[in-house]
Structure formats: C-alpha cells, structure tokens
Write a protein that holds these residues in place. Sequence first.
Motif, PDB file in Angstrom:
ATOM      1  N   ILE A 109       0.805  -1.250  -0.167  1.00 41.12           N
ATOM      2  CA  ILE A 109       0.060   0.111   0.012  1.00 41.12           C
ATOM      3  C   ILE A 109       1.053   1.220  -0.018  1.00 41.12           C
ATOM      4  O   ILE A 109       1.826   1.461   0.895  1.00 41.12           O
ATOM      5  N   ASN A 110       0.653   2.187  -1.033  1.00 40.80           N
ATOM      6  CA  ASN A 110       1.537   3.177  -1.101  1.00 40.80           C
ATOM      7  C   ASN A 110       1.000   4.720  -0.754  1.00 40.80           C
ATOM      8  O   ASN A 110       1.763   5.672  -0.485  1.00 40.80           O
ATOM      9  N   TYR A 111      -0.278   4.609  -0.380  1.00 40.77           N
ATOM     10  CA  TYR A 111      -0.968   6.042  -0.046  1.00 40.77           C
ATOM     11  C   TYR A 111      -2.053   5.672   1.041  1.00 40.77           C
ATOM     12  O   TYR A 111      -2.447   4.330   1.131  1.00 40.77           O
ATOM     13  N   PRO A 112      -2.262   6.420   1.919  1.00 37.68           N
ATOM     14  CA  PRO A 112      -3.471   6.299   2.753  1.00 37.68           C
ATOM     15  C   PRO A 112      -4.801   6.047   2.109  1.00 37.68           C
ATOM     16  O   PRO A 112      -5.046   6.521   0.960  1.00 37.68           O
ATOM     17  N   THR A 113      -5.127   4.852   2.508  1.00 33.21           N
ATOM     18  CA  THR A 113      -6.634   4.572   1.558  1.00 33.21           C
ATOM     19  C   THR A 113      -7.584   4.381   2.449  1.00 33.21           C
ATOM     20  O   THR A 113      -7.547   3.331   3.444  1.00 33.21           O
ATOM     21  N   SER A 114      -8.572   4.970   2.149  1.00 37.48           N
ATOM     22  CA  SER A 114      -9.844   4.927   3.128  1.00 37.48           C
ATOM     23  C   SER A 114     -10.530   3.587   3.124  1.00 37.48           C
ATOM     24  O   SER A 114     -11.105   3.164   4.123  1.00 37.48           O
ATOM     25  N   SER A 115     -10.546   3.079   1.838  1.00 38.47           N
ATOM     26  CA  SER A 115     -11.240   1.828   1.758  1.00 38.47           C
ATOM     27  C   SER A 115     -10.736   1.030   0.786  1.00 38.47           C
ATOM     28  O   SER A 115     -10.578   1.423  -0.178  1.00 38.47           O
TER      29      SER A 115
END
Length: 388
Positions: free
Chosen positions: A235-241
Amino acid sequence: MVKPLALLLAIFILSFPAPVLAAEPTGGKIDGQIVNGTADGSSVAEQEIFLITYLDGVEENKETTKSSAGGQFVFDDLSSGPGYNYEVMLTYQQVEYYSEKLNFDEGETVKSVEITVYDATTSDESIRIDAAHTIISFGEDALKVMDYFMFVNDTDRAYIGLKEVNPEGDRETLGFSLPAEVFGLGLGFGLMECCVVDSAEGFSDTMAVLPGVKEVTYTYGINYDSGAYVFSRKINYPTSSYEFLVQGENTRVASDLLIVEDPLNIEGARYNYLTSGELLPGDTLIVQLSDLPESTNQGAIIWMLAAVILLGLGFSFAYLVKKRKFQPVSREDSPEEVRQRFLIQLAQLDDDFESGEIAEEDYRKLRAEGKIHLVELMQRAKDEKGGR
C-alpha cells in the motif's frame, strides 16, 4: 476556320463572370481567461498560450499568443465552418493544461473559455486514495485482474512529483505496486502510455495530479500453476477503503488486513467479497486464494469490467436507461451490490463508446455525472457500515 455561329457561342459563354467559390467562413474569435485556482497563487500574466486547430479531427495548425496582465487572451480571424475544432493549451509551472474542444455552431462567431491552473508542489502529503477496488476472475491457467483507484488531492496545488524515474528527468507522481507473476499490463482510464514508466515494484505515472479526484484503472494477468495463489501488494498511499472481489462459487479467500463479507451476486455471478477499513502507507495487502479452478471461461465478465478502462466510471443513469442496459435495483440490494453492479453495467457500454455512438463532449459530461453518482453510492455504503 471557325464558323461564325460557333464563335459567337464561345464569346457568349466567356462573357459570363467566373463562378465564385464559396469562401470558408472566417471571423471566428476565441477569447479566454487564465485563472489561478491556488489561493494567493502566482501571476498568470505573460503566459504563452497555444491554439491548436483541427480540421475533421486532424491537427492543421498551431498558433500562439501571450496572456495579458489579468490572464486574458484572444485568438481571432478563425475559420468557423463545419469540421473545425479548436483546443487551447498552456504549460504552467511544468504542468500542461488543455481546454475542452471548441467549435462554432452555425451563425456563431465567438467562443469563450476559462482555464484554471494551479501553483505546483512537490509534496505528496495530501495525496490519498478514497476508494480502491481489485476484481479477479479466471482465464485459462491465469488470473485476470482489474484494479481501480480513486485518488484525491485535497490541496489547491498541482502535485508534480519529486523523485526522477528516467534519464529524461520525468518525476513519479503516482506509484503503483503489482503482485508477483504479472503479465499483459493494460493501461486504462487516467493513464497514458507516454507518461508511464516501469518501476521495481510495478510502474510509475508521471502526469501531474491536479486538485480534486483522479480515477485510474488498469488490467493485467497473473500466472499460477496450482490451485492456490497468494496475492500480495504494498500500500503506497493512505487508503480509506479497499474492496477485493474474487469471482467463483468454490474459491476460498482469506486475508489478515481484509474482512470477509457476505458474497455478492452481480450480473448472475457470485463474488467473494472482502473489505478493509483505513490502510496506511507501508502496509502489505495479502489475500490467500485457494481452490482455484485449473481452467475456465468465466473470465469473460472481468474483461467486460475492463471496459471501465475506456468508460472510466462515467455514464449517467439517463444514458443507461435509454440504452436499456441498466437493470432496476431492488430495494433489498445492498449499497455494495448496487455499486459493483453499476461498475459492471457501465463496462457493458464499451461497444457503444468504441463504435462512436457517443461524442467525446457528451462522453465527458456523462462521465462527470457518473462520478457524482458513484460518490453517492460510496457514501451510502459507508453510512450503512457505520450504522451496523
């Protein structure tokens, strides 16, 4: 010797004035305004503005002018006849900006356009993923995968990247990790072949990320030689869902980061359905797939879904109803089922789009409407989960 009658006839014909060919209508004018959308942003004066002229879809000419102190510009004495289209373009702080295609309707001589530009930044602190989907089906001895990401830039600046990824000095703006054994990467909506560079983990996009939402889709295959496969990606970025769907009646799925939800039935097919809460950069998403079929033709649906590459997520319900390809939704359907069905039914319109039944201008308008509806569906799903 010329006979007198023939000579008189020739003189009579030559005495008529030569027919005047209908001149191409000119006098068209495009006036424009450059606006900086960054609060207290830099000046838009003295910017080089290009006007690209297309005739029947082929680039015919390019001319330039400079913007005034207030960002205004004018191009005049333009052909306003049928077949002519125009596009305004400028480069502002290393980012290229384009207007929509412009043309003059019959009797129209003036078109106005406003182009919003932004100050550039090399900080990606505000780049996040609001929604991510991975959808998997099976081909002959291969998994067929489509990834969809909805990126959000919450600032009023254009993110242009920091890390150079090739000798030409292009910078990575979005980085995508891929699982092992990938083949046949197909770039979809939000990506352009000119601006994608291979990386050790997958690939990099080098196009600027403007404020607002940017949707990205792509497809690929994964080789597997047994009844199991471990899907792993960083995971490379903040991911909400993150929503993970795997087609198959008997396929089993398990994951540490994802929660196994009730299966979804979409377009008559059963999908194992996993979801996540917020994921952070550096997390590793691992999904264990087992009891995979050795060979099947069920991959047809995923390649229908892959048409989202061309469609983005953009056709409005009005269009879908008109084409009679959008099935009514039962009140008992969950927001997740509605949203996933929406994706699949949009993909079924691929043939209409490719065959030219939908003009580019109409397509972009419909796509914008579709994006609004998708956000509404996402919010419904979040609200339902929050109310549990």
